[in-house]
Design an enzyme around this catalytic site. Structure first.
Site, short mmCIF file in Angstrom:
data_model
loop_
_atom_site.label_atom_id
_atom_site.label_comp_id
_atom_site.label_asym_id
_atom_site.label_seq_id
_atom_site.Cartn_x
_atom_site.Cartn_y
_atom_site.Cartn_z
N GLN A 1 17.35 32.96 -53.66
CA GLN A 1 15.90 32.52 -53.19
C GLN A 1 15.08 32.13 -54.37
O GLN A 1 14.69 33.10 -54.88
CB GLN A 1 15.53 33.87 -52.27
CG GLN A 1 13.95 33.66 -51.64
CD GLN A 1 13.77 34.72 -50.60
OE1 GLN A 1 14.27 35.85 -50.87
NE2 GLN A 1 13.00 34.91 -49.87
N HIS B 1 17.11 27.48 -43.76
CA HIS B 1 17.24 26.32 -44.03
C HIS B 1 18.36 25.61 -42.92
O HIS B 1 19.17 26.47 -42.36
CB HIS B 1 18.11 26.04 -45.27
CG HIS B 1 17.48 26.68 -46.50
ND1 HIS B 1 16.83 25.44 -47.39
CD2 HIS B 1 17.29 27.74 -47.03
CE1 HIS B 1 16.28 26.10 -48.52
NE2 HIS B 1 16.73 27.32 -48.49
N ASN C 1 18.48 32.44 -47.79
CA ASN C 1 18.55 33.28 -49.00
C ASN C 1 17.44 34.31 -48.98
O ASN C 1 16.27 34.18 -48.70
CB ASN C 1 18.53 32.35 -50.12
CG ASN C 1 19.28 31.08 -50.26
OD1 ASN C 1 20.52 31.22 -49.74
ND2 ASN C 1 18.94 30.16 -50.55
N HIS D 1 12.44 32.24 -45.11
CA HIS D 1 12.74 30.81 -44.32
C HIS D 1 13.97 30.63 -44.05
O HIS D 1 15.06 31.08 -44.55
CB HIS D 1 12.24 29.72 -45.33
CG HIS D 1 12.78 29.76 -46.88
ND1 HIS D 1 12.26 30.66 -47.71
CD2 HIS D 1 13.47 29.10 -47.37
CE1 HIS D 1 12.95 30.58 -48.75
NE2 HIS D 1 13.66 29.71 -48.81
N ASP E 1 12.20 19.76 -46.10
CA ASP E 1 12.40 20.36 -47.45
C ASP E 1 12.01 19.32 -48.37
O ASP E 1 12.34 17.94 -48.22
CB ASP E 1 13.71 20.77 -47.44
CG ASP E 1 14.07 21.86 -48.98
OD1 ASP E 1 13.87 22.93 -48.69
OD2 ASP E 1 13.68 21.36 -50.08
#
Ligand code: 5GP
Ligand code: ZN
Length: 138
Positions: free
Chosen positions: A95, A103, A88, A101, A32
């Protein structure tokens, strides 16, 4: 299917660079860019799905299976004591990139990262009714 205007589609294809941890034909794992903590990684399907309401069960299952291996690898490297798995869906849920995706956020004692909510209140009858109502849609 990819979306021309989707940043994670571009990362999936390698058109935008990323610090790639792992990839195969279906998924990409990368760091990230604005990590909540050291070792914060993202896992995406290369195919575009907006969110959990759109992704198919098989792809989601494979992605989560991969997440178990990635989580152990992140733990082995960062020596984290715990990990939050966050996913999210929708702007209202936080989001910001509308490409599904996951995390993986390593956690360390006293790190000050917050992935929590205030515990609410309800009644057992209400929970039973809601459980029954939701079950009807599965
Ligand atoms: P969301 O808020 O949608 O659940 O999470 C999106 C995540 O993507 C954020 O944690 C953000 O830091 C990360 N992100 C956004 N743009 C980029 C990018 O171009 N490269 C990388 N590596 N991460 C990004
Ligand atoms: Zn996309």
């Amino acid at each position: 299917m990819t979306k021309d205007d989707c940043i994670f589609c571009k990362i999936g294809k390698g058109d935008i660079p990323s610090a790639t941890v792992y990839e195969n034909s279906d998924f990409k794992v990368f760091m990230d860019l604005s990590p909540a903590n050291k070792g914060h990684v993202l896992i995406i399907p290369k195919e575009h799905y907006d969110n959990i309401f759109q992704i198919d069960a098989e792809t989601a299952g494979k992605l989560f299976s991969l997440a178990t291996a990635v989580a152990r690898a992140v733990k082995a490297e960062t020596k984290c004591e715990g990990m939050n798995v966050v996913q999210n869906n929708g702007a209202v849920a936080g989001q910001t990139v509308n490409h599904f995706h996951l995390h993986l956020i390593p956690r360390f004692e006293g790190d000050g990262v917050s992935v929590t909510w205030k515990q609410g209140e309800t009644e057992p009858d209400e929970l039973q009714a809601l459980a029954k109502a939701i079950r009807k849609h599965i």
